[in-house]
Design an enzyme around this catalytic site. Structure first.
Site, PDB file in Angstrom:
ATOM      1  N   GLY A 132      -5.194   0.723   4.275  1.00 40.45           N
ATOM      2  CA  GLY A 132      -4.690  -0.535   3.724  1.00 40.45           C
ATOM      3  C   GLY A 132      -5.410  -1.753   4.282  1.00 40.45           C
ATOM      4  O   GLY A 132      -6.368  -1.633   5.055  1.00 40.45           O
ATOM      5  N   ARG A 172      -3.242  10.052   3.409  1.00 44.88           N
ATOM      6  CA  ARG A 172      -3.050  10.945   2.246  1.00 44.88           C
ATOM      7  C   ARG A 172      -4.333  11.034   1.425  1.00 44.88           C
ATOM      8  O   ARG A 172      -4.455  11.866   0.545  1.00 44.88           O
ATOM      9  CB  ARG A 172      -1.891  10.465   1.380  1.00 44.88           C
ATOM     10  N   ARG A 173      -5.274  10.107   1.684  1.00 45.01           N
ATOM     11  CA  ARG A 173      -6.591  10.164   1.018  1.00 45.01           C
ATOM     12  C   ARG A 173      -7.635   9.741   2.052  1.00 45.01           C
ATOM     13  O   ARG A 173      -7.321   8.963   2.976  1.00 45.01           O
ATOM     14  CB  ARG A 173      -6.640   9.267  -0.217  1.00 45.01           C
ATOM     15  N   GLY A 222       2.801   0.878   4.291  1.00 46.10           N
ATOM     16  CA  GLY A 222       3.779   0.139   3.495  1.00 46.10           C
ATOM     17  C   GLY A 222       3.400   0.199   2.037  1.00 46.10           C
ATOM     18  O   GLY A 222       2.286   0.587   1.682  1.00 46.10           O
ATOM     19  N   TYR A 237      13.982  -5.205   0.545  1.00 40.76           N
ATOM     20  CA  TYR A 237      12.750  -5.104   1.345  1.00 40.76           C
ATOM     21  C   TYR A 237      13.003  -5.546   2.794  1.00 40.76           C
ATOM     22  O   TYR A 237      12.633  -4.840   3.742  1.00 40.76           O
ATOM     23  CB  TYR A 237      11.660  -5.970   0.698  1.00 40.76           C
ATOM     24  N   LYS A 240      12.880  -3.090   6.203  1.00 42.60           N
ATOM     25  CA  LYS A 240      12.005  -3.464   7.334  1.00 42.60           C
ATOM     26  C   LYS A 240      12.851  -3.629   8.599  1.00 42.60           C
ATOM     27  O   LYS A 240      12.458  -3.190   9.684  1.00 42.60           O
ATOM     28  CB  LYS A 240      11.260  -4.765   7.027  1.00 42.60           C
ATOM     29  N   LEU A 258       0.197 -11.491   3.679  1.00 41.39           N
ATOM     30  CA  LEU A 258      -1.101 -11.028   4.181  1.00 41.39           C
ATOM     31  C   LEU A 258      -2.208 -11.422   3.220  1.00 41.39           C
ATOM     32  O   LEU A 258      -2.106 -11.197   2.011  1.00 41.39           O
ATOM     33  CB  LEU A 258      -1.079  -9.508   4.339  1.00 41.39           C
ATOM     34  N   ARG A 306      -3.802  -8.083  -5.956  1.00 38.66           N
ATOM     35  CA  ARG A 306      -2.416  -8.185  -6.417  1.00 38.66           C
ATOM     36  C   ARG A 306      -2.182  -9.619  -6.845  1.00 38.66           C
ATOM     37  O   ARG A 306      -2.079 -10.519  -6.018  1.00 38.66           O
ATOM     38  CB  ARG A 306      -1.460  -7.807  -5.290  1.00 38.66           C
TER      39      ARG A 306
END
Ligand SMILES: NC(=O)c1ccc[n+]([C@@H]2O[C@H](COP(=O)([O-])OP(=O)(O)OC[C@H]3O[C@@H](n4cnc5c(N)ncnc54)[C@H](OP(=O)(O)O)[C@@H]3O)[C@@H](O)[C@H]2O)c1
Length: 216
Positions: free
Chosen positions: A11, A35-36, A72, A123, A127, A150, A158
Site C-alpha cells: 500500500g 496476498r500478492r 487497510g 470506520y 479503528k 494520506l 482515488r
C-alpha cells in the site's frame, strides 16, 4: 540481527515503509506477509504470500524485533462495512496476536484520526476497537499513528481522496482541524520507523505530531 515484519506492504504507507526499512542499516531483515507479490527483490527482503483468512497457516512467520501494520481498505473497495472490518480489524488483530504470542516486543500500527471504539461512524469504530484490543495485548512498546488524510502516489488514484486532500489542505492551512491535515504516506512510514528505533514508551501519535517524530 534486527528483523522487521510488515503487513500492508503493497500500500501507500506500506510500500514506503518497506523501502525505508530496506535502506536502513539498523534492520538486517525485512519480512513481509502479502496476498500478492510486492515486485521487489532485495537481499534483506523475505516475502511470504499468505491467505490472511487462515492465521494458523502464517502466524508462526510473525517473528522478529518489530511488527508493523499498514494494512487497510475502504468500504468501497471491500464492498460492505462487514467486509471492510475483516481487513481493518480481523486480519490486523490476528497479526498482532501472532506477534505477541511469538514474543515480538514492539508493534507499530497505522490507525486513523478520529479512531474511537465508541464512535457511531463504522470506520472510526473499527479503528478504535483495533487500537483498544492491540493495547490490551500489552506489547512492550506499542505505537499508534493516526493520520488524517494520506497523500502520495497510488497505483490506483482515488478520486474522493484527491478531492478531500485539496479541501483539507485549504481548511487545515487556516489552523483548524490540524489532525486531519493531509500527510504523505512516506512521512507516516518515517514516523513509524523512528518510533520503533527510538525504543521510547508506547505512544499515540496524531497527524500533526507525525510531522515531528524525531529520528531514532
Ligand atoms: N487513505 C487515507 O487517506 C487514510 C487516512 C487515515 C488512515 N488510513 C489508514 O492508513 C492505513 C494505510 O493506508 P494506505 O492508504 O497506505 O492503504 P492502501 O494504500 O490502501 O494499502 C492497503 C494495504 O492493505 C492491503 N490489503 C487491503 N485489503 C486486503 C485484503 N483483503 N487482504 C490482504 N491485504 C489487503 C493492501 O494489499 P493489496 O495491495 O494486495 O490490495 C495494501 O498492502 C490503513 O489502515 C488506512 O485505513 C488511511
Amino acid at each position: 540481527m534486527t528483523t522487521a515484519i510488515v503487513i500492508g506492504a503493497t500500500g501507500l504507507v506500506g510500500k514506503a515503509l518497506v523501502g525505508q526499512l530496506l535502506d536502513d542499516a539498523r534492520f538486517d531483515q525485512v519480512v513481509v506477509l502479502v496476498r500478492r507479490a510486492t515486485g521487489r527483490t532485495h537481499a534483506k527482503l523475505t516475502e511470504h504470500l499468505v491467505d490472511f483468512n487462515k492465521p494458523e497457516s502464517w502466524s508462526q512467520l510473525v517473528k522478529g524485533d518489530a511488527a508493523f501494520s499498514a494494512m487497510g481498505t475502504t468500504r468501497a473497495q471491500a464492498g460492505s462495512v462487514a467486509a471492510q472490518r475483516i481487513v481493518d480489524y480481523d486480519y490486523q488483530y490476528a497479526f498482532a496476536k501472532a506477534a505477541k504470542q511469538n514474543g515480538v516486543p514492539a508493534f507499530a500500527l497505522v490507525s486513523s484520526s478520529g479512531a474511537n471504539a465508541s464512535s457511531l461512524v463504522a470506520y472510526s469504530k473499527m479503528k478504535g476497537e483495533l487500537e483498544r484490543d492491540v493495547t490490551a495485548l500489552n506489547f512492550e512498546r506499542f505505537y499508534v499513528l493516526r493520520p488524517g488524510l494520506l497523500a502520495g502516489e497510488r497505483e490506483k488514484s482515488r478520486t474522493g481522496e484527491v478531492f478531500a486532500e485539496a479541501i483539507l489542505k485549504g481548511i487545515t492551512g487556516l489552523g483548524v482541524l490540524r489532525d486531519w491535515r493531509p500527510i504523505q504516506g512516506a512521512q507516516v512510514a518515517r514516523a513509524m520507523v523512528n518510533l520503533v528505533v527510538s525504543k521510547g514508551p508506547s505512544r499515540v501519535v496524531g497527524a500533526g505530531a507525525c510531522f515531528t517524530v524525531a529520528a531514532g
